[in-house]
Design a protein around this motif. Sequence first.
Motif, mmCIF file in Angstrom:
data_model
loop_
_atom_site.group_PDB
_atom_site.id
_atom_site.type_symbol
_atom_site.label_atom_id
_atom_site.label_comp_id
_atom_site.label_asym_id
_atom_site.label_seq_id
_atom_site.Cartn_x
_atom_site.Cartn_y
_atom_site.Cartn_z
ATOM 1 N N ALA A 38 0.865 -1.181 0.000
ATOM 2 C CA ALA A 38 0.000 0.000 0.000
ATOM 3 C C ALA A 38 0.898 1.227 0.000
ATOM 4 O O ALA A 38 1.675 1.440 0.922
ATOM 5 C CB ALA A 38 -0.909 -0.002 1.215
ATOM 6 N N ALA B 98 -3.920 4.893 0.389
ATOM 7 C CA ALA B 98 -4.044 3.447 0.236
ATOM 8 C C ALA B 98 -3.902 2.753 1.585
ATOM 9 O O ALA B 98 -4.470 1.687 1.809
ATOM 10 C CB ALA B 98 -2.992 2.933 -0.743
ATOM 11 N N CYS C 49 -6.860 0.254 1.633
ATOM 12 C CA CYS C 49 -7.120 -0.818 0.679
ATOM 13 C C CYS C 49 -7.017 -2.182 1.353
ATOM 14 O O CYS C 49 -7.344 -3.196 0.746
ATOM 15 C CB CYS C 49 -6.195 -0.717 -0.509
ATOM 16 S SG CYS C 49 -4.503 -1.112 -0.145
#
Lengths: 167, 178
Positions: free
Chosen positions: B117, B122, B137
Amino acid sequence: MPTLLPELKKILEDTYGQEFIINEALKELYAFVDKNNLFSLMEKFSTIHFDFLMDVTAVDYLLQNKKPRFEVVYHLFHTKTYDRIRIKVPVTEEIPEVASVYPIWKTAYFLEREVWDLYGIKFTGHPDLRRILLYEEFVGFPLRKDYYIRDEQPLIGLREVEANPTV
Amino acid sequence: MEKRTAQLELNTVIAREQGSNKNPLQDLYVPTKIEEFFNWARKYSLWTYPFVTACCGMEFMSVSSAHYDTDRFGAALPRFSPRQADLLFVVGTIVHKQAPILRTVYEQMCDPKWVIAFGVCAVSGGFYQNYATVAGCDRIIPVDVYIPGCPPRPEAVLEGIIALQKKIEQYHTTGKRE
């Protein structure tokens, strides 16, 4: 080219019987307009070469308790004289509808879809009014002030994330 | 091959003349476990798939260019098909509309696969805490290494790659993750 605004202000005030304000610093004409007059007024602007619809957006005055609740805002630009026009159209919560300006400026296609997507204001006469940024499964209109900002609507099942104290 | 044969002969001669019981093969081969050998090979051959959605992509380009030279770590070669990649870089903000795409990309990658990430969006959603953004994420796919920063400095990314290499050393060929 010299500015059109003082002349335009005089004509419009005679026609519509309401006040149009000029902001000298921004070279801008500014007015609140009734939504029934909107389309004819916009057509008039386009015939005198206000050929660039810069933005269509909306404001939600729920928290200010203002009536009517919404305002749709149009920004126009004259590419020869660099004059600007800002038109605000009050829209009620019960009938959130306003005439589409897509027949005049084609760029309204995306801008009006965006306002529909985020505020839920309908543009009558728009050829294909559906969500543009969010997905079709989304329920509600997120920029309305009564939408809780962190209310997520995931499309797929999300994983549970465990905090790992050893790392 | 010739060099090895020469070394073997030399070792044999030394062993005979000195009368030592040194194994003549000692300097020529490195004993290892098959698992460690695979992991050693994997960690220096990371084929990356950049899933770039936002402004962190600029920083990713900076990392990928010659100045920072990720090829030193064997992680420079981008593959633009997830089926050929084993390292997924999630670079930038992931929104809910995009979440199914990211999961499909991850599922298309062949095992063994790793995920980094890249950047704070993210990692955790960053300053986007709203209806549109997935808060990290890792709520969609499992993530191995988190690189914070908005955007991260290239040095941080290199450190992240090194951290991932250390993690790959611990990887079990049986597929079980530590």
